[in-house]
Design an enzyme around this catalytic site. Structure first.
Site, PDB file in Angstrom:
ATOM      1  N   TRP A  80       7.765  -6.374  11.022  1.00  0.00           N
ATOM      2  CA  TRP A  80       7.839  -6.534  12.472  1.00  0.00           C
ATOM      3  C   TRP A  80       8.024  -5.169  13.114  1.00  0.00           C
ATOM      4  O   TRP A  80       8.697  -4.294  12.558  1.00  0.00           O
ATOM      5  CB  TRP A  80       9.023  -7.422  12.828  1.00  0.00           C
ATOM      6  N   HIS A  81       7.396  -4.991  14.279  1.00  0.00           N
ATOM      7  CA  HIS A  81       7.646  -3.815  15.108  1.00  0.00           C
ATOM      8  C   HIS A  81       8.056  -4.293  16.490  1.00  0.00           C
ATOM      9  O   HIS A  81       7.557  -5.319  16.980  1.00  0.00           O
ATOM     10  CB  HIS A  81       6.393  -2.946  15.247  1.00  0.00           C
ATOM     11  N   CYS A 124       8.458  -7.434   4.191  1.00  0.00           N
ATOM     12  CA  CYS A 124       7.933  -6.662   3.050  1.00  0.00           C
ATOM     13  C   CYS A 124       7.831  -7.515   1.790  1.00  0.00           C
ATOM     14  O   CYS A 124       7.730  -6.979   0.680  1.00  0.00           O
ATOM     15  CB  CYS A 124       8.781  -5.420   2.793  1.00  0.00           C
ATOM     16  N   GLY A 155       2.375   4.707   8.643  1.00  0.00           N
ATOM     17  CA  GLY A 155       3.533   5.555   8.400  1.00  0.00           C
ATOM     18  C   GLY A 155       4.817   4.797   8.220  1.00  0.00           C
ATOM     19  O   GLY A 155       4.955   4.005   7.288  1.00  0.00           O
ATOM     20  N   ALA A 183       8.631   2.925  10.042  1.00  0.00           N
ATOM     21  CA  ALA A 183       9.319   2.280  11.156  1.00  0.00           C
ATOM     22  C   ALA A 183      10.814   2.351  10.877  1.00  0.00           C
ATOM     23  O   ALA A 183      11.292   1.782   9.892  1.00  0.00           O
ATOM     24  CB  ALA A 183       8.866   0.828  11.301  1.00  0.00           C
ATOM     25  N   LYS A 237       3.259  -5.130   2.772  1.00  0.00           N
ATOM     26  CA  LYS A 237       3.167  -6.525   3.181  1.00  0.00           C
ATOM     27  C   LYS A 237       3.500  -6.667   4.659  1.00  0.00           C
ATOM     28  O   LYS A 237       3.272  -5.766   5.449  1.00  0.00           O
ATOM     29  CB  LYS A 237       4.076  -7.366   2.292  1.00  0.00           C
ATOM     30  N   ARG A 290      -3.323  -1.060   6.088  1.00  0.00           N
ATOM     31  CA  ARG A 290      -2.356  -0.253   5.347  1.00  0.00           C
ATOM     32  C   ARG A 290      -1.936  -0.982   4.077  1.00  0.00           C
ATOM     33  O   ARG A 290      -2.236  -2.164   3.888  1.00  0.00           O
ATOM     34  CB  ARG A 290      -1.114   0.020   6.207  1.00  0.00           C
ATOM     35  N   GLY A 291      -1.195  -0.260   3.237  1.00  0.00           N
ATOM     36  CA  GLY A 291      -0.596  -0.905   2.080  1.00  0.00           C
ATOM     37  C   GLY A 291       0.628  -1.710   2.491  1.00  0.00           C
ATOM     38  O   GLY A 291       1.005  -1.772   3.653  1.00  0.00           O
ATOM     39  N   GLY A 346       4.626   2.101   5.188  1.00  0.00           N
ATOM     40  CA  GLY A 346       3.351   1.544   4.737  1.00  0.00           C
ATOM     41  C   GLY A 346       2.240   2.468   5.190  1.00  0.00           C
ATOM     42  O   GLY A 346       2.153   2.792   6.381  1.00  0.00           O
TER      43      GLY A 346
END
Length: 267
Positions: A79-80, A215, A197, A199, A76, A73-74, A186
């Protein structure tokens, strides 16, 4: 846009491993490209994981060797994890694809969702995502008793908040009354179909962000709905509200291909 289908993949004890969700994205992406399924938004929670977009610098990754999943993805590094509602809208867009317009639509749905819970959010020029604005710089409290004129983040290009403790931690940006990101975005577009998508931080432990430069932004931090509003808010509370606003924004979007400027033919 066609009717939007939602798939709730897993939350809480059924949180979905990042690579499993990534594989599912690719499968749904291929099916959407082939017009075998309608536009689809995957909604889920992940177990704790750091993911790095294509523009991530080494100086933004965890210092302690914590594993990071590099993705296509685009954007940077981010965290998830638990308490964060992740959405992967897999949509077919007209070509040439207007990526910025797609991002703005996702931001709009997230801004409306936060507003319904009583939190005012906004966009910041040059920074994707949804933000809670801090105080003007001159009204913010001094760091460590120093005047903001001596804030090292503004004068030292090598300053690293990962090494400087809670005073500069992204999770404490609210205490410093700085801008803080409530929702990150992102995306990737392949064959005219979107992937990845957003978060939305609902009630996560935001100290997970302190190991990285979220980011790639050093002069702002992170927020959550629960912390900003000072009350308990859960993924279960937010899910139906977010789905409704995504449906309203995305299904009613007047999709247009990106305009291409053509130079006038020379005489």
């Amino acid at each position: 846009m066609s009717e939007l289908r939602f798939v709730r993949m897993g939350f809480g004890e059924d949180a979905v491993e990042y690579r499993t969700a990534w594989d599912e994205q690719r499968r749904v992406h291929a099916a959407r490209f082939a017009d075998e399924i309608p536009d689809t938004c995957l909604l889920l929670e992940h177990p704790p994981v750091y993911t790095a977009g294509r523009r991530t610098a080494e100086s933004e990754r965890p210092l302690d060797g914590t594993p990071v999943v590099d993705v296509d993805r685009g954007g940077k590094i981010t965290w998830h994890g638990p308490g964060q509602l992740v959405g992967y809208p897999i949509l077919k867009l007209p070509r040439p694809v207007d990526v910025v317009a797609h991002v703005r639509r996702l931001e709009e749905a997230l801004i409306r969702t936060a507003a319904e819970f009583g939190l005012e959010t906004t966009r910041i020029e040059g920074r994707s995502g949804v933000w809670v604005l801090g105080d003007p710089v001159e009204q913010r409290p001094a760091l460590g008793g120093l005047n903001l004129d001596f804030d090292p983040r503004l004068t030292d290009e090598e300053f690293d908040p990962r090494l400087n403790g809670p005073e500069y931690a992204p999770s404490n940006a609210g205490q410093r009354r700085e801008d803080r990101k409530l929702a990150a975005i992102g995306i990737r577009v392949a064959k005219g179909v979107t992937m990845h998508g957003f978060a939305l931080n609902v009630n996560p432990d935001n100290t997970w962000f302190d190991k990285i430069i979220p980011c790639g932004i050093r002069d702002a931090g992170v927020a959550s709905l629960a912390s900003e509003l000072g009350r308990d808010i859960t993924i279960e509370d937010v899910l139906p509200v977010l789905e409704r606003h995504l449906r309203e924004v995305l299904e009613n979007a007047d999709l247009k291909p990106r305009e291409i400027e053509r130079e006038a033919a020379s005489a």
